[in-house]
Design a protein around this motif. Structure first.
Motif, PDB file in Angstrom:
ATOM      1  N   LEU A  28      -2.020  -9.729   0.164  1.00  0.00           N
ATOM      2  CA  LEU A  28      -0.842 -10.171   0.896  1.00  0.00           C
ATOM      3  C   LEU A  28       0.115  -9.017   1.160  1.00  0.00           C
ATOM      4  CD1 LEU A  28       0.268 -12.699   2.165  1.00  0.00           C
ATOM      5  CD2 LEU A  28       1.436 -13.203   0.023  1.00  0.00           C
ATOM      6  N   LEU A  32       1.464  -8.319   4.835  1.00  0.00           N
ATOM      7  CA  LEU A  32       2.906  -8.237   5.089  1.00  0.00           C
ATOM      8  C   LEU A  32       3.328  -6.852   5.560  1.00  0.00           C
ATOM      9  CD1 LEU A  32       4.609 -10.328   2.286  1.00  0.00           C
ATOM     10  CD2 LEU A  32       4.996 -10.515   4.736  1.00  0.00           C
ATOM     11  N   PRO A  62       3.356 -14.974   5.388  1.00  0.00           N
ATOM     12  CA  PRO A  62       2.465 -15.510   4.354  1.00  0.00           C
ATOM     13  C   PRO A  62       2.158 -16.988   4.569  1.00  0.00           C
ATOM     14  CG  PRO A  62       4.269 -14.292   3.352  1.00  0.00           C
ATOM     15  CD  PRO A  62       4.573 -14.408   4.814  1.00  0.00           C
ATOM     16  N   TYR A  65      -0.635 -17.166   7.011  1.00  0.00           N
ATOM     17  CA  TYR A  65      -1.848 -16.677   6.347  1.00  0.00           C
ATOM     18  C   TYR A  65      -2.457 -17.772   5.467  1.00  0.00           C
ATOM     19  CZ  TYR A  65      -4.439 -13.984   2.782  1.00  0.00           C
ATOM     20  OH  TYR A  65      -5.382 -13.513   1.914  1.00  0.00           O
TER      21      TYR A  65
END
Length: 167
Positions: A28, A32, A62, A65
């Protein structure tokens, strides 16, 4: 589903879930980093993610995602690597509403720990407080018969072990 009904798949162990959590954090970070880089370049900001639009963007990336993977296959790359899958209480793939609820409730992992920053803790004390809260949060699953974390209980989701099929 009542409490005595058999579960469709075994619940994932806490060590495996925590390992996937750490790996997910690494992945992540990369997602990001790239998305925020594009945001800063496209909006021509001098301060990265400054202001409410930047914070909303950092929350939404996120979310997109996780919602994408949880509703499609139930597995992000980290979950797939550790042979885990996110499902609803009945073992079915998450629908968008439940996946969104899981994402919002999953912030319980970090928000109380990050609130220490708001009261002035910095550096090592902040890191220790955040890590301590995350450990306490993880250990709450030991109190549940199926070892579910609070955000999964609130969202009506489960993390199960799904080992690959042998040929």
């Amino acid at each position: 589903m009542n409490a005595t009904a058999p579960m469709p798949a075994p619940p994932a162990g806490l060590a495996r879930r925590f390992a996937a959590f750490v790996y997910e954090g690494v992945l992540l970070f990369a997602v990001l980093f790239f998305a925020c880089f594009l945001y800063v370049v496209l909006t021509r900001q001098k301060d990265a993610l400054f202001g409410l639009p930047g914070y909303v963007f950092a929350f939404a990336v996120p979310a997109a995602y996780f919602l994408y993977f949880w509703t499609r296959t139930g597995q992000t790359l980290a979950l797939k690597t550790w042979h885990l899958r996110v499902v609803d209480r009945h073992g079915q793939p998450l629908r968008l509403g439940r996946a969104l609820a899981r994402y919002v409730f999953s912030w319980l992992w970090v928000l109380p720990g990050l609130s220490l920053w708001m009261v002035g803790l910095r550096g090592g004390l902040l890191a220790a407080g955040l890590a301590g809260w995350m450990l306490i949060y993880l250990l709450t699953a030991r109190l549940h018969p199926q070892r579910q974390l609070p955000h999964d209980l609130l969202a009506g989701s489960r993390v199960i072990t799904q080992l690959p099929q042998r040929p």
